[in-house]
Design a protein around this motif. Structure first.
Motif, PDB file in Angstrom:
ATOM      1  N   ALA A 169       0.721  -1.279  -0.071  1.00  0.00           N
ATOM      2  CA  ALA A 169      -0.189   0.358  -0.337  1.00  0.00           C
ATOM      3  C   ALA A 169       0.870   1.013   0.023  1.00  0.00           C
ATOM      4  CB  ALA A 169      -0.772   0.186   1.760  1.00  0.00           C
ATOM      5  N   LEU A 170       0.509   2.419  -0.493  1.00  0.00           N
ATOM      6  CA  LEU A 170       1.426   3.945  -0.579  1.00  0.00           C
ATOM      7  C   LEU A 170       0.870   4.090   0.695  1.00  0.00           C
ATOM      8  CD1 LEU A 170      -0.331   5.584  -3.340  1.00  0.00           C
ATOM      9  CD2 LEU A 170       1.958   4.535  -2.989  1.00  0.00           C
ATOM     10  N   GLU A 219     -10.704   5.065 -18.732  1.00  0.00           N
ATOM     11  CA  GLU A 219     -12.304   5.316 -18.418  1.00  0.00           C
ATOM     12  C   GLU A 219     -12.346   5.948 -17.099  1.00  0.00           C
ATOM     13  OE1 GLU A 219     -17.330   4.453 -18.663  1.00  0.00           O
ATOM     14  OE2 GLU A 219     -15.734   2.845 -19.914  1.00  0.00           O
ATOM     15  N   ILE A 220     -12.129   7.296 -17.162  1.00  0.00           N
ATOM     16  CA  ILE A 220     -12.612   7.971 -15.954  1.00  0.00           C
ATOM     17  C   ILE A 220     -13.560   7.193 -15.439  1.00  0.00           C
ATOM     18  CG2 ILE A 220     -13.707  10.304 -14.744  1.00  0.00           C
ATOM     19  CD1 ILE A 220     -12.167  11.595 -16.988  1.00  0.00           C
ATOM     20  N   GLY A 221     -14.085   7.451 -13.735  1.00  0.00           N
ATOM     21  CA  GLY A 221     -14.885   6.234 -12.824  1.00  0.00           C
ATOM     22  C   GLY A 221     -14.262   5.330 -12.670  1.00  0.00           C
ATOM     23  N   MET A 222     -13.142   4.685 -13.506  1.00  0.00           N
ATOM     24  CA  MET A 222     -12.854   3.158 -12.953  1.00  0.00           C
ATOM     25  C   MET A 222     -12.697   2.547 -12.530  1.00  0.00           C
ATOM     26  SD  MET A 222     -10.250   2.605 -16.452  1.00  0.00           S
ATOM     27  CE  MET A 222     -11.367   0.742 -16.777  1.00  0.00           C
ATOM     28  N   PRO A 223     -12.448   1.828 -11.912  1.00  0.00           N
ATOM     29  CA  PRO A 223     -12.195   0.936 -10.248  1.00  0.00           C
ATOM     30  C   PRO A 223     -10.768   0.593 -10.603  1.00  0.00           C
ATOM     31  CG  PRO A 223     -14.309  -0.162 -10.910  1.00  0.00           C
ATOM     32  CD  PRO A 223     -13.418   1.138 -12.074  1.00  0.00           C
ATOM     33  N   MET A 224      -9.728   1.063  -9.609  1.00  0.00           N
ATOM     34  CA  MET A 224      -8.375   0.904 -10.182  1.00  0.00           C
ATOM     35  C   MET A 224      -7.827   0.381  -9.024  1.00  0.00           C
ATOM     36  SD  MET A 224      -8.052   2.734 -13.316  1.00  0.00           S
ATOM     37  CE  MET A 224      -5.782   2.908 -13.035  1.00  0.00           C
ATOM     38  N   HIS A 225      -6.662  -0.247  -9.272  1.00  0.00           N
ATOM     39  CA  HIS A 225      -6.060  -1.003  -8.202  1.00  0.00           C
ATOM     40  C   HIS A 225      -4.847  -1.097  -7.766  1.00  0.00           C
ATOM     41  CE1 HIS A 225      -5.629  -4.718 -10.469  1.00  0.00           C
ATOM     42  NE2 HIS A 225      -5.293  -4.519 -10.081  1.00  0.00           N
ATOM     43  N   LEU A 226      -3.633  -0.782  -6.964  1.00  0.00           N
ATOM     44  CA  LEU A 226      -2.379  -0.864  -6.828  1.00  0.00           C
ATOM     45  C   LEU A 226      -1.526  -1.820  -7.108  1.00  0.00           C
ATOM     46  CD1 LEU A 226       0.222   1.427  -5.717  1.00  0.00           C
ATOM     47  CD2 LEU A 226      -0.166  -0.186  -3.674  1.00  0.00           C
ATOM     48  N   GLU A 227      -0.694  -1.515  -8.052  1.00  0.00           N
ATOM     49  CA  GLU A 227       0.317  -2.330  -8.312  1.00  0.00           C
ATOM     50  C   GLU A 227       1.744  -1.809  -8.365  1.00  0.00           C
ATOM     51  OE1 GLU A 227       0.019  -4.579 -12.080  1.00  0.00           O
ATOM     52  OE2 GLU A 227      -2.721  -5.711 -11.218  1.00  0.00           O
ATOM     53  N   PRO A 272     -10.996   6.361  -1.790  1.00  0.00           N
ATOM     54  CA  PRO A 272     -12.287   6.764  -1.198  1.00  0.00           C
ATOM     55  C   PRO A 272     -11.876   7.258   0.380  1.00  0.00           C
ATOM     56  CG  PRO A 272     -12.244   4.987  -1.187  1.00  0.00           C
ATOM     57  CD  PRO A 272     -10.557   4.954  -2.400  1.00  0.00           C
ATOM     58  N   GLY A 273     -12.575   7.939   1.052  1.00  0.00           N
ATOM     59  CA  GLY A 273     -12.463   8.518   2.203  1.00  0.00           C
ATOM     60  C   GLY A 273     -11.232   9.460   2.244  1.00  0.00           C
ATOM     61  N   GLN A 274      -9.757   9.422   1.673  1.00  0.00           N
ATOM     62  CA  GLN A 274      -8.703  10.046   2.122  1.00  0.00           C
ATOM     63  C   GLN A 274      -8.514  11.051   1.390  1.00  0.00           C
ATOM     64  OE1 GLN A 274      -7.037   5.976   1.354  1.00  0.00           O
ATOM     65  NE2 GLN A 274      -7.010   5.397   3.698  1.00  0.00           N
ATOM     66  N   LEU A 323      -2.727   3.594   2.501  1.00  0.00           N
ATOM     67  CA  LEU A 323      -3.808   4.955   1.835  1.00  0.00           C
ATOM     68  C   LEU A 323      -4.309   3.103   1.758  1.00  0.00           C
ATOM     69  CD1 LEU A 323      -1.975   7.128   0.585  1.00  0.00           C
ATOM     70  CD2 LEU A 323      -3.063   6.848   2.788  1.00  0.00           C
ATOM     71  N   ALA A 324      -5.412   3.216   1.108  1.00  0.00           N
ATOM     72  CA  ALA A 324      -6.403   2.438   0.233  1.00  0.00           C
ATOM     73  C   ALA A 324      -5.535   1.529  -1.289  1.00  0.00           C
ATOM     74  CB  ALA A 324      -7.712   2.864   0.463  1.00  0.00           C
ATOM     75  N   ARG A 325      -5.705  -0.001  -1.128  1.00  0.00           N
ATOM     76  CA  ARG A 325      -5.337  -0.408  -1.866  1.00  0.00           C
ATOM     77  C   ARG A 325      -6.406  -0.158  -2.973  1.00  0.00           C
ATOM     78  NH1 ARG A 325      -1.511  -3.224  -2.408  1.00  0.00           N
ATOM     79  NH2 ARG A 325      -3.017  -5.676  -3.422  1.00  0.00           N
TER      80      ARG A 325
END
Length: 139
Positions: free
Chosen positions: A17-18, A105-113, A87-89, A50-52
């Protein structure tokens, strides 16, 4: 694994996580982590993973080699660059694993790698963080 900066990422039970910080006085979040609060100027900052996962807030494609002190590979390849809302951060600026604008696409879900960035002078791969589109929503 070698990272571009050991202070940017931390291990959590869910994976990397960051590493940001949060002000104990006004609850402001920062990334990268800081010892002083940019909102209230307080000094009671706590390191916080931070959130992942987040949402793509906006993006562009870096189509040309950045100016010095760019430390990437000699052979430049365009890459996605975006802002991801955690979210929330807060919203963080980050590389994206996807460089095709049609796949983003703006608004698409993303995850950390953690992704390869360059090879150090001693031959060891150096990694950085990036956000990738969630598999379920890829076209």
């Amino acid at each position: 694994m070698r990272l571009v900066d050991d202070g940017l990422v931390t291990d959590t039970p869910d994976g990397p996580a960051l590493l940001g910080s949060r002000c104990a006085d006004c609850a402001a979040w920062t990334f990268p982590r800081q010892t002083g609060c940019p909102r209230c100027t307080g000094d009671r900052m706590a390191d916080t993973p931070l959130a992942r996962n987040g949402t793509l807030w906006t993006f562009t494609i870096q189509g040309f080699r950045p100016k010095e002190p760019y430390a990437g590979p000699e052979e430049f390849e365009p890459f996605g660059l975006g802002y991801v809302e955690l979210p929330g951060q807060l919203v963080v600026e980050a590389r994206l694993t996807e460089s095709d604008p049609e796949a983003l696409e703006i608004g698409m879900p993303m995850h950390l790698e953690l992704v390869p960035f360059r090879t150090a002078d001693d031959g060891v791969p150096v990694h950085t963080f990036a956000f990738a589109p969630d598999q379920e929503v890829r076209r």
